[in-house]
Design an enzyme around this catalytic site. Structure first.
Site, short mmCIF file in Angstrom:
data_model
loop_
_atom_site.label_atom_id
_atom_site.label_comp_id
_atom_site.label_asym_id
_atom_site.label_seq_id
_atom_site.Cartn_x
_atom_site.Cartn_y
_atom_site.Cartn_z
N ARG A 43 -2.15 80.80 54.37
CA ARG A 43 -2.44 79.53 55.03
C ARG A 43 -1.19 78.88 55.61
O ARG A 43 -1.29 78.12 56.58
CB ARG A 43 -3.12 78.57 54.05
CG ARG A 43 -4.59 78.88 53.87
CD ARG A 43 -5.24 77.95 52.88
NE ARG A 43 -6.70 77.97 52.98
CZ ARG A 43 -7.51 77.33 52.17
NH1 ARG A 43 -7.01 76.61 51.17
NH2 ARG A 43 -8.82 77.39 52.34
N LYS A 180 -23.12 81.32 43.23
CA LYS A 180 -24.13 80.28 43.36
C LYS A 180 -24.89 80.29 44.68
O LYS A 180 -24.30 80.17 45.74
CB LYS A 180 -23.47 78.92 43.20
CG LYS A 180 -23.08 78.59 41.78
CD LYS A 180 -22.56 77.19 41.79
CE LYS A 180 -22.36 76.61 40.42
NZ LYS A 180 -21.65 75.32 40.58
N GLY A 329 -11.64 81.94 51.14
CA GLY A 329 -11.84 81.92 49.69
C GLY A 329 -11.76 83.28 49.04
O GLY A 329 -10.89 84.09 49.35
N GLY A 352 -15.37 76.83 52.47
CA GLY A 352 -16.41 75.83 52.69
C GLY A 352 -16.52 75.43 54.16
O GLY A 352 -17.62 75.25 54.69
C1 3PG Z 1 -10.11 74.83 50.47
O1 3PG Z 1 -9.28 75.37 49.74
O2 3PG Z 1 -11.29 75.23 50.56
C2 3PG Z 1 -9.66 73.68 51.33
O3 3PG Z 1 -8.30 73.50 51.24
C3 3PG Z 1 -10.43 72.44 50.97
O4 3PG Z 1 -10.16 72.06 49.64
P1 3PG Z 1 -11.18 71.14 48.85
O5 3PG Z 1 -12.42 71.98 48.62
O6 3PG Z 1 -10.49 70.75 47.58
O7 3PG Z 1 -11.50 69.96 49.72
#
Ligand code: 3PG
Ligand code: MG
Length: 372
Positions: A43, A180, A329, A352
């Site tokens: 990142r 999930k 992720g 997300g």
């Molecule tokens: C992530 O790692 O998915 C982003 O940096 C967002 O982080 P957060 O889910 O804590 O908002």
């Protein structure tokens, strides 16, 4: 999404950027080990094209990010220091503010915190794709106050993900895993509109098995979501779409010993990975596709005994001629662990955020830039 200003638009609006203070919201939420060492700097590296574009023009770049989920006050565990050290190696002379979430105003989107952030700032760039689904102060606030644009990373992510959503090439296959179903429900429903098939692995599959009336032993599942899974299976059939579920499972038997099963698990058995037959079948689906989106591991790949489903799918992602996108992720981490991250078309920096962009076609951070 041409209506979102790009860096060139920002330059045209602000004029010479030399000596201008530009706040760049980055997603430097990197994984850290117990000693606080960065285990993957993907990142940070991903933000460099934007940072370099600005510094080449003489701008004074101030980067800002959250790290982890501190509770709105300083917490040494989430200090930006390790990131600052790495950033200084990659982009000397670039400032980095302390963890934005050390201030409760960040997640609360407090106007007073926004004012603090833009104080002395001439322009704002959002390059934090991974956080652009959050309506937090540093994401949605600055565009209301200073000329703003999306950075190169954000632009690329939006192009690729909206390309999947709006201009799919068929067969378009979504491969979804993870624990999930509740996290993915919205995206599954949205994807059913565009994809030809959804491949389901990970612990998620046990909730689907339960919906089909199959015994799942003591496998992880979400009892509250069983009816929803039944509805999704029916809806897919109605729409002429295929949901591929595994038909063999790897896990442990009632005595805790490694075991292979079909798609019915006896009492006390636990499934931890898709079996080799399913991994092979999923490979065929991926090889035959023209576009594949993958989010979520097929099993508990951190344990070598249960890594082969995820590894096989990762290898298929690398081998297929399809345009392949991996949503951040755990699946991105798996790909990196198998050293296949250079073998897919795009690895998203957002987990997300990529799911939400596929689901809604927009994100709060993008909407804020559009209104600028
Ligand atoms: C992530 O790692 O998915 C982003 O940096 C967002 O982080 P957060 O889910 O804590 O908002
Ligand atoms: Mg390939």
């Amino acid at each position: 999404m041409s209506e979102i200003p790009r860096l060139e638009d920002l330059e045209a609006r602000v004029g010479d950027l030399s000596g201008k203070r530009v706040l760049v919201r980055t997603d430097f939420n990197v994984p850290l080990d117990d000693e606080g060492n960065i285990t993957d700097d993907f990142r940070i590296r991903a933000a460099l094209p934007t940072i370099e574009w600005l510094t080449e023009r003489g701008a004074n770049v101030v980067t800002a990010s959250h790290l982890g989920r501190p509770k709105g006050e300083p917490d040494p565990k989430y200090s930006m220091e390790p990131v600052r050290v790495r950033l200084a190696e990659l982009a000397p002379g670039v400032e980095l503010l302390e963890n934005l979430r050390f201030n409760a105003g960040e997640t609360a989107n407090d106007p007073a915190f926004v004012a603090e952030l833009v104080d002395g700032i001439d322009a704002y760039v959002n390059d934090a794709f991974g956080a652009s689904h959050r309506s937090h102060a540093s994401i949605v606030g600055p565009p209301q106050h200073v000329p703003s644009a999306m950075g190169r990373l954000l632009e690329k992510e939006v192009d690729v993900l909206l390309g999947l959503r709006n201009k799919p090439k068929h067969p378009f296959v979504a491969v979804l895993g993870g624990a999930k179903i509740s996290d993915k429900l919205g995206v599954i429903e949205a994807l059913l509109e565009t994809v030809d098939a959804i491949v389901i692995g990970g612990a998620m599959c046990f909730t689907f098995f339960a919906a089909q009336g199959k015994p799942i032993g003591s496998s992880l599942h979400e009892p509250d979501m069983i009816d929803t899974c039944r509805d999704l299976l029916a809806k897919a059939t109605e729409m002429g779409k295929t949901i591929h579920l595994p038909d063999d499972i790897t896990g442990t038997d009632a005595s805790g010993n490694f075991a292979q099963f079909g798609s019915r698990l006896g009492e006390g058995s636990i499934g931890y990975d898709i079996g080799p037959g399913s991994a092979a079948a999923f490979t065929d689906v991926i090889m035959d596709a023209r576009m594949v989106f993958w989010n979520g591991p097929m099993g508990m790949f951190e344990d070598e005994r249960f890594a082969s489903g995820t590894r096989t799918v990762a290898q298929a992602m690398a081998d297929t001629k399809a345009f392949t996108v991996v949503g951040g992720g755990d699946s991105a981490a798996a790909l990196a662990q198998f050293k296949l991250d250079d073998e897919v078309s795009h690895v998203s920096t957002g987990g997300g955020a990529s799911l939400e962009l596929l689901e809604n076609g927009d994100l709060p951070g993008l909407a804020a830039l559009r209104k600028n």
